[in-house]
Structure formats: structure tokens, C-alpha cells
Enzyme design. Structure first.
Site, PDB file in Angstrom:
ATOM      1  N   LYS A   1      15.255  -9.880  10.431  1.00 10.54           N
ATOM      2  CA  LYS A   1      15.804  -9.800   9.063  1.00 10.54           C
ATOM      3  C   LYS A   1      16.916 -10.829   8.854  1.00 10.54           C
ATOM      4  CE  LYS A   1      13.021  -6.658   7.651  1.00 10.54           C
ATOM      5  NZ  LYS A   1      12.058  -6.933   6.576  1.00 10.54           N
TER       6      LYS A   1
ATOM      7  N   TYR B   1      14.312  -6.034  15.129  1.00 13.48           N
ATOM      8  CA  TYR B   1      14.251  -5.928  13.664  1.00 13.48           C
ATOM      9  C   TYR B   1      15.407  -6.701  13.013  1.00 13.48           C
ATOM     10  CZ  TYR B   1      13.950  -3.485   9.120  1.00 13.48           C
ATOM     11  OH  TYR B   1      13.832  -3.174   7.780  1.00 13.48           O
TER      12      TYR B   1
ATOM     13  N   SER C   1      -2.471  -4.118   5.508  1.00 13.04           N
ATOM     14  CA  SER C   1      -3.132  -4.537   6.754  1.00 13.04           C
ATOM     15  C   SER C   1      -4.157  -3.522   7.223  1.00 13.04           C
ATOM     16  CB  SER C   1      -2.105  -4.829   7.854  1.00 13.04           C
ATOM     17  OG  SER C   1      -1.524  -3.644   8.323  1.00 13.04           O
TER      18      SER C   1
ATOM     19  N   SER D   1       0.819  -1.223   0.000  1.00 17.68           N
ATOM     20  CA  SER D   1       0.000   0.000   0.000  1.00 17.68           C
ATOM     21  C   SER D   1       0.847   1.265   0.000  1.00 17.68           C
ATOM     22  CB  SER D   1      -0.943  -0.001   1.210  1.00 17.68           C
ATOM     23  OG  SER D   1      -0.203  -0.196   2.402  1.00 17.68           O
TER      24      SER D   1
HETATM   25  P1  NAP Z   1       6.592   1.051   4.840  1.00 15.10           P
HETATM   26  O1  NAP Z   1       6.660   2.256   3.982  1.00 15.10           O
HETATM   27  O2  NAP Z   1       6.389   1.224   6.305  1.00 15.10           O
HETATM   28  O3  NAP Z   1       5.469   0.055   4.249  1.00 15.10           O
HETATM   29  C1  NAP Z   1       5.202  -1.160   4.903  1.00 15.10           C
HETATM   30  C2  NAP Z   1       4.100  -1.894   4.165  1.00 15.10           C
HETATM   31  O4  NAP Z   1       3.849  -3.134   4.866  1.00 15.10           O
HETATM   32  C3  NAP Z   1       2.790  -1.148   4.123  1.00 15.10           C
HETATM   33  O5  NAP Z   1       2.151  -1.377   2.888  1.00 15.10           O
HETATM   34  C4  NAP Z   1       1.971  -1.792   5.266  1.00 15.10           C
HETATM   35  O6  NAP Z   1       0.568  -1.709   5.035  1.00 15.10           O
HETATM   36  C5  NAP Z   1       2.451  -3.231   5.162  1.00 15.10           C
HETATM   37  N1  NAP Z   1       2.245  -3.996   6.395  1.00 15.10           N
HETATM   38  C6  NAP Z   1       2.677  -3.693   7.647  1.00 15.10           C
HETATM   39  N2  NAP Z   1       2.296  -4.655   8.500  1.00 15.10           N
HETATM   40  C7  NAP Z   1       1.613  -5.583   7.775  1.00 15.10           C
HETATM   41  C8  NAP Z   1       0.980  -6.807   8.075  1.00 15.10           C
HETATM   42  N3  NAP Z   1       0.928  -7.297   9.324  1.00 15.10           N
HETATM   43  N4  NAP Z   1       0.369  -7.510   7.073  1.00 15.10           N
HETATM   44  C9  NAP Z   1       0.392  -7.041   5.809  1.00 15.10           C
HETATM   45  N5  NAP Z   1       0.979  -5.879   5.465  1.00 15.10           N
HETATM   46  C10 NAP Z   1       1.581  -5.158   6.429  1.00 15.10           C
HETATM   47  O7  NAP Z   1       7.943   0.175   4.714  1.00 15.10           O
HETATM   48  P2  NAP Z   1       9.046   0.129   3.533  1.00 15.10           P
HETATM   49  O8  NAP Z   1      10.126   1.065   3.871  1.00 15.10           O
HETATM   50  O9  NAP Z   1       8.371   0.195   2.209  1.00 15.10           O
HETATM   51  O10 NAP Z   1       9.621  -1.348   3.777  1.00 15.10           O
HETATM   52  C11 NAP Z   1       9.170  -2.486   3.054  1.00 15.10           C
HETATM   53  C12 NAP Z   1      10.035  -3.679   3.445  1.00 15.10           C
HETATM   54  O11 NAP Z   1      11.410  -3.380   3.177  1.00 15.10           O
HETATM   55  C13 NAP Z   1       9.979  -4.012   4.945  1.00 15.10           C
HETATM   56  O12 NAP Z   1      10.049  -5.411   5.133  1.00 15.10           O
HETATM   57  C14 NAP Z   1      11.223  -3.357   5.498  1.00 15.10           C
HETATM   58  O13 NAP Z   1      11.678  -3.974   6.679  1.00 15.10           O
HETATM   59  C15 NAP Z   1      12.191  -3.574   4.348  1.00 15.10           C
HETATM   60  N6  NAP Z   1      13.311  -2.628   4.355  1.00 15.10           N
HETATM   61  C16 NAP Z   1      13.122  -1.277   4.261  1.00 15.10           C
HETATM   62  C17 NAP Z   1      14.215  -0.418   4.268  1.00 15.10           C
HETATM   63  C18 NAP Z   1      14.067   1.062   4.170  1.00 15.10           C
HETATM   64  O14 NAP Z   1      15.109   1.751   4.291  1.00 15.10           O
HETATM   65  N7  NAP Z   1      12.894   1.604   3.927  1.00 15.10           N
HETATM   66  C19 NAP Z   1      15.505  -0.949   4.402  1.00 15.10           C
HETATM   67  C20 NAP Z   1      15.664  -2.327   4.493  1.00 15.10           C
HETATM   68  C21 NAP Z   1      14.562  -3.162   4.461  1.00 15.10           C
HETATM   69  P3  NAP Z   1      -0.440  -1.053   6.136  1.00 15.10           P
HETATM   70  O15 NAP Z   1      -0.154   0.417   6.166  1.00 15.10           O
HETATM   71  O16 NAP Z   1      -1.791  -1.375   5.625  1.00 15.10           O
HETATM   72  O17 NAP Z   1      -0.100  -1.721   7.457  1.00 15.10           O
END
Ligand code: NAP
Length: 248
Positions: free
Chosen positions: A160, A156, A38, A15
Site C-alpha cells: 500500500k 500489505y 478473479s 464483486s
Molecule cells: P474485499 O471485500 O476482500 O474485496 C476484494 C475484491 O478484490 C473482490 O471483488 C475480489 O474478487 C477482488 N480481487 C481479489 N484478488 C483479485 C485479483 N487477483 N484480480 C482481480 N480481482 C481480485 O476487499 P475490500 O475490503 O472491499 O477492499 C478493497 C480494496 O480496498 C483493497 O485494495 C483493500 O486493500 C483496500 N482497503 C480496504 C480497507 C478495509 O478496511 N476494508 C481498508 C483500506 C484499504 P474475487 O472474490 O473474485 O477474488
């Protein structure tokens, strides 16, 4: 050249942020996209409309990736709606940062359930379909933090790092059936997740990145395109860092 023409993919947590970037890139490359959220219903439905306008099949599903039952129900629905699943991207994730001294049990458990248990739930739910097809690509969104650790993120980082062990084990178990499983370890990617960080911390991270900039969701989406497509047909059990050289 469209890399995923006619492929059916499912992405958890699309989303916003990285998941949304992957959904957009995959649709541009001809994939039909099922994705979950979610709680963020409005942006999810907006993305569903946007992807459909590209001319592919797209559908948003409200499903908590941490729930085993909801994950099973989700896959049953997606198979009914799309007719098959070629690619699974386990992307949903959260942070609940604190120093270990102040981290409560609930903050540890919730992060492990949403980030790591979800990967078990979803992979288990799709494996039957992929085994029958004798083909599939599974991509798990880990993090550089899972490789090197990070003060204030023990929960976290553990989730990971666990994803990497899970990825390598699944690659070993399912490789003989032509099912590949790889992980991506993004570095600092500018999304709502990183918006929460203190500007001084962010600047410190940027200074330590050889490419001297934070990543964009499209940077991660491009790596996913490669790992989802036949271009990476002989690659499994790997962790691809998408981090501007941060871990070099
Ligand atoms: P984000 O902007 O916070 O987005 C997280 C997404 O996950 C949202 O669509 C959220 O939807 C969904 N979500 C959260 N809890 C959920 C659940 N229980 N069931 C289904 N959906 C759920 O995060 P992002 O930065 O895009 O990160 C995406 C992935 O990349 C994550 O696994 C994160 O750990 C990893 N990552 C990110 C970074 C970074 O720098 N951004 C770095 C390394 C790894 P809702 O709003 O509906 O909850």
C-alpha cells in the site's frame, strides 16, 4: 446532479466490498461500468444485472489483476465493448497477515503481486488510451496502513505504501497530458476483508477513530466520485484519507 454522465470507468475487484460500492455509486451517477473479479462469478454477474437495470452499460470481466497479459487483454476487450476509458480505479486487493517472524515468502510475493504489481499492469494498459484522449483520472486504493504501517501486515503495508509512490510518480509523468492520478487511503471499512479480524482488534480500532465508527463502502465510493469527476479537476498526486480521522 449526475457527476459522471456518459463516462466509461473500469474498476478492478468489484464483486463485493468497496469495489462493489464504487460500481453502484458510479452507475447512479450515470457512468458506464466495466469491472473485474478473479473468482466470485455469481456476485459479479448479479452486480452486472443490477447496474444494467439502472440504465447504464455494465459488464463483469474475469481477470487476474496480478497478470500483465490478462490486464492487457482486458483493456483491449473493454475498449472494444465500451469505446473508451475515462476513469481507472485500481481497487483489487488482498491480505495475508502474519508477524514477520512467521510470514512465508509466498505470502509476501502474492500480496505484492495482487496489490501493487496489478496497479502497474492496469495503469500501463490504460495509459495509451488516456494519452490519446489527453484526459483521464486514475485512482489507486491504498490504505492508512500504507501511511503508518501495522504490526502483522508488513507485506500489505509495503504494497500500500508502494502504491502511494507509484501514484505520485504517475501524477508527475502524466500531468502535462491532463491525466490525473490520486490515491485513497481508507481506514477501517466494514467489508469481508475486515470481517476476518478478531472482534477485540476491531473494537480497538473503532475506539481510536475520532468519528467512533467504522466506514462503509459508500464512504469510500463518495471520495472516488469526487476524484473521478471534474470537481477535482485541479487535484493530482494526492492521498485522500477516508478514515473517520484515524490518522489525525
Ligand atoms: P474485499 O471485500 O476482500 O474485496 C476484494 C475484491 O478484490 C473482490 O471483488 C475480489 O474478487 C477482488 N480481487 C481479489 N484478488 C483479485 C485479483 N487477483 N484480480 C482481480 N480481482 C481480485 O476487499 P475490500 O475490503 O472491499 O477492499 C478493497 C480494496 O480496498 C483493497 O485494495 C483493500 O486493500 C483496500 N482497503 C480496504 C480497507 C478495509 O478496511 N476494508 C481498508 C483500506 C484499504 P474475487 O472474490 O473474485 O477474488
Amino acid at each position: 446532479m449526475k457527476l459522471l454522465e456518459g463516462k466509461n470507468v473500469i474498476i478492478t475487484g468489484a464483486s463485493r466490498g468497496i469495489g462493489m460500492g464504487i460500481a453502484q455509486a458510479f452507475a447512479e451517477h450515470g457512468a458506464n461500468v466495466a469491472f473485474t473479479y478473479s473468482s466470485s462469478e455469481a456476485p459479479a454477474l448479479q452486480l452486472e444485472r443490477e447496474l444494467s437495470a439502472i440504465g447504464v452499460k455494465a459488464k463483469a470481466y474475469k481477470s487476474n489483476a496480478a497478470s500483465f497479459e490478462q490486464s492487457e487483454e482486458l483493456i483491449t476487450k473493454v475498449l472494444k465493448d465500451f469505446g473508451g476509458i475515462d476513469v481507472l480505479i485500481n481497487n483489487a486487493g488482498i491480505t495475508k497477515d502474519n508477524l514477520l517472524m512467521r510470514m512465508g515468502e509466498a505470502d509476501f510475493d502474492t500480496v505484492i503481486e495482487i496489490n501493487l504489481k496489478s496497479v502497474f499492469n492496469m495503469t500501463k494498459a490504460v495509459q495509451r488510451t488516456m494519452l490519446k484522449q489527453r484526459k483521464g483520472s486514475i485512482i489507486n486504493m491504498s490504505s492508512v496502513v500504507g501511511v503508518k504501517g501495522n504490526a502483522g501486515q508488513a507485506n500489505y503495508a509495503a504494497s500500500k505504501a508502494g502504491m502511494i509512490g507509484f501514484t505520485k510518480s504517475v501524477a508527475l509523468e502524466l500531468g502535462s497530458r491532463n491525466i490525473r492520478c490520486n490515491a485513497i487511503a481508507p481506514g477501517f471499512i466494514e467489508t469481508e476483508m475486515t470481517d476476518k479480524l478478531d472482534e477485540k482488534v476491531v473494537q480497538g480500532w473503532r475506539d481510536g477513530i475520532p468519528l467512533k465508527r467504522g466506514g462503509k463502502p459508500e464512504d469510500v465510493a463518495n471520495a472516488c466520485l469526487f476524484l473521478a469527476s471534474d470537481l477535482s479537476g485541479y487535484i493530482t498526486g494526492q492521498v485522500l484519507n477516508v478514515d473517520g480521522g484515524m490518522l489525525t
